[in-house]
Design a protein around this motif. Structure first.
Motif, PDB file in Angstrom:
ATOM      1  N   TYR A  35       0.847  -1.188   0.000  1.00 61.87           N
ATOM      2  CA  TYR A  35       0.000   0.000   0.000  1.00 61.87           C
ATOM      3  C   TYR A  35       0.884   1.239   0.000  1.00 61.87           C
ATOM      4  CZ  TYR A  35      -4.234  -2.643   1.192  1.00 61.87           C
ATOM      5  OH  TYR A  35      -5.301  -3.491   1.165  1.00 61.87           O
ATOM      6  N   TYR A  99      -8.896 -14.390   2.283  1.00 64.91           N
ATOM      7  CA  TYR A  99     -10.296 -14.100   2.533  1.00 64.91           C
ATOM      8  C   TYR A  99     -10.604 -13.714   3.972  1.00 64.91           C
ATOM      9  CZ  TYR A  99     -11.116 -15.822  -2.127  1.00 64.91           C
ATOM     10  OH  TYR A  99     -11.083 -15.981  -3.480  1.00 64.91           O
ATOM     11  N   ASN A 100     -10.248 -14.535   4.910  1.00 65.21           N
ATOM     12  CA  ASN A 100     -10.720 -14.294   6.265  1.00 65.21           C
ATOM     13  C   ASN A 100      -9.651 -13.898   7.264  1.00 65.21           C
ATOM     14  OD1 ASN A 100     -13.524 -14.848   5.884  1.00 65.21           O
ATOM     15  ND2 ASN A 100     -12.966 -16.993   5.618  1.00 65.21           N
ATOM     16  N   SER A 101      -8.419 -14.005   6.890  1.00 67.52           N
ATOM     17  CA  SER A 101      -7.363 -13.667   7.843  1.00 67.52           C
ATOM     18  C   SER A 101      -7.067 -12.182   7.790  1.00 67.52           C
ATOM     19  CB  SER A 101      -6.098 -14.453   7.517  1.00 67.52           C
ATOM     20  OG  SER A 101      -6.339 -15.832   7.627  1.00 67.52           O
ATOM     21  N   LEU A 103      -5.106  -8.572   7.963  1.00 69.63           N
ATOM     22  CA  LEU A 103      -3.810  -8.098   7.510  1.00 69.63           C
ATOM     23  C   LEU A 103      -2.978  -7.636   8.703  1.00 69.63           C
ATOM     24  CD1 LEU A 103      -4.515  -5.885   4.372  1.00 69.63           C
ATOM     25  CD2 LEU A 103      -3.857  -8.279   4.497  1.00 69.63           C
TER      26      LEU A 103
ATOM     27  N   THR B  96     -13.893  -8.737   1.252  1.00 67.15           N
ATOM     28  CA  THR B  96     -13.674  -9.992   1.957  1.00 67.15           C
ATOM     29  C   THR B  96     -13.515  -9.751   3.446  1.00 67.15           C
ATOM     30  OG1 THR B  96     -11.271  -9.911   1.791  1.00 67.15           O
ATOM     31  CG2 THR B  96     -12.468 -10.915  -0.047  1.00 67.15           C
ATOM     32  N   GLY B  97     -13.807 -10.780   4.215  1.00 68.18           N
ATOM     33  CA  GLY B  97     -13.755 -10.652   5.653  1.00 68.18           C
ATOM     34  C   GLY B  97     -12.378 -10.388   6.209  1.00 68.18           C
ATOM     35  N   GLY B  98     -11.374 -10.851   5.482  1.00 71.28           N
ATOM     36  CA  GLY B  98     -10.017 -10.607   5.949  1.00 71.28           C
ATOM     37  C   GLY B  98      -9.558  -9.208   5.664  1.00 71.28           C
ATOM     38  N   GLY B  99     -10.243  -8.565   4.761  1.00 72.95           N
ATOM     39  CA  GLY B  99      -9.880  -7.186   4.449  1.00 72.95           C
ATOM     40  C   GLY B  99      -8.531  -7.072   3.823  1.00 72.95           C
ATOM     41  N   ASN B 100      -8.280  -7.865   2.799  1.00 75.17           N
ATOM     42  CA  ASN B 100      -6.954  -7.796   2.217  1.00 75.17           C
ATOM     43  C   ASN B 100      -6.836  -6.669   1.209  1.00 75.17           C
ATOM     44  OD1 ASN B 100      -8.436  -9.131   0.136  1.00 75.17           O
ATOM     45  ND2 ASN B 100      -7.955 -11.024   1.168  1.00 75.17           N
ATOM     46  N   LYS B 101      -7.753  -6.562   0.279  1.00 70.08           N
ATOM     47  CA  LYS B 101      -7.706  -5.442  -0.644  1.00 70.08           C
ATOM     48  C   LYS B 101      -8.625  -4.362  -0.078  1.00 70.08           C
ATOM     49  CE  LYS B 101      -8.168  -4.178  -5.486  1.00 70.08           C
ATOM     50  NZ  LYS B 101      -8.522  -4.643  -6.843  1.00 70.08           N
ATOM     51  N   LEU B 102      -8.052  -3.537   0.759  1.00 69.11           N
ATOM     52  CA  LEU B 102      -8.829  -2.542   1.473  1.00 69.11           C
ATOM     53  C   LEU B 102      -8.908  -1.229   0.718  1.00 69.11           C
ATOM     54  CD1 LEU B 102      -7.114  -3.215   4.882  1.00 69.11           C
ATOM     55  CD2 LEU B 102      -9.564  -3.432   4.546  1.00 69.11           C
ATOM     56  N   PHE B 104      -9.355   2.553   1.787  1.00 69.04           N
ATOM     57  CA  PHE B 104      -9.281   3.369   2.997  1.00 69.04           C
ATOM     58  C   PHE B 104      -9.910   4.736   2.808  1.00 69.04           C
ATOM     59  CE2 PHE B 104      -6.585   1.136   6.018  1.00 69.04           C
ATOM     60  CZ  PHE B 104      -5.928   0.204   5.241  1.00 69.04           C
TER      61      PHE B 104
END
Lengths: 114, 114
Positions: A35, A99-101, A103, B96-102, B104
């Motif tokens: 990012y 998916y669910n873990s 960052l 996704t729940g993991g919030g990888n491609k966020l 902001f």
């Protein structure tokens, strides 16, 4: 358990030089995300990689920027021929899956282009 | 397409007062929503996340946030501010729940005064 390690913490480059930013994900994490945070702005997604594969590079500038995550060693974000507008904080994050873990973010590399 | 809007780039409260940081989202699908905190020269730390299990989400350090679909909001609150809460806070949305491609928001700088 070490967190996400980024180095260097600060990097100064003159216009036209190359910048290499390194990111070692947390142990057991095979998913890496980069990012960029410009001054007074939120973080913007750049690229998502798994070992040896670029999964999503939709946020990467089309020229001068590249990223890799080799089978061995850290992930590298490379910026060729840097310009003043590349000055920013670059954050790496890692997770165990896509998916669910959650960052886990590193402390960032602050790039200054003079 | 998804986006978040954080109202107020700077918020100042007295120690012991209520903290309210505002976040409104836009998403074409049911969103996953996150609040992160960033201390100076550090990476982002996850405060809490909404993944549709419960509309009131409790996080770390006494923070909580309520998902209100009718208002498309996910405001962050803390009943009593502490000096150590001074930091920048980012709201983010993900598919996704993991919030990888966020995605902001632009952040809210919280100042806590004696």
């Amino acid at each position: 358990n070490a967190g996400v390690m980024q180095n260097p913490r600060h990097l100064v480059r003159r216009r036209g030089q190359e910048a290499r930013l390194r990111c070692s994900p947390m142990k057991g994490h095979s998913h890496v995300y980069w990012y960029r945070q410009l001054p007074e702005e939120g973080l913007k997604f750049m690229v998502y990689l798994q070992k040896e594969n670029i999964i999503d590079e939709s946020g990467m500038p089309k020229e001068r920027f590249s990223a890799e995550f080799p089978k061995e060693g850290p992930s590298i974000l490379r910026i060729q021929q840097v310009v003043r507008g590349d000055s920013a904080a670059y954050f790496c994050a890692s997770s165990t899956d896509s998916y669910n873990s959650p960052l886990h973010f590193g402390n960032g590399t602050r790039l200054t282009v003079t | 397409a998804q986006s978040v809007t954080q109202l107020g780039s700077h918020v100042s409260v007295s120690e012991g007062a209520l903290v309210l940081l505002r976040c409104n989202y836009s998403s074409s699908v049911p969103p996953y929503l996150f609040w992160y905190v960033q201390y100076p020269n550090q990476g982002l730390q996850l405060l809490l996340k909404y993944t549709s299990a419960a509309t009131l989400v409790k996080g770390i350090n006494g923070f909580e946030a309520e998902f209100k679909k009718s208002e498309t909001s996910f405001h962050l609150t803390k009943p009593s501010a502490h000096m150590s809460d001074a930091a920048e806070y980012f709201c983010a949305v993900s598919l996704t729940g993991g919030g990888n491609k966020l995605t902001f928001g632009t952040g809210t700088q919280l100042k806590v005064e004696l």
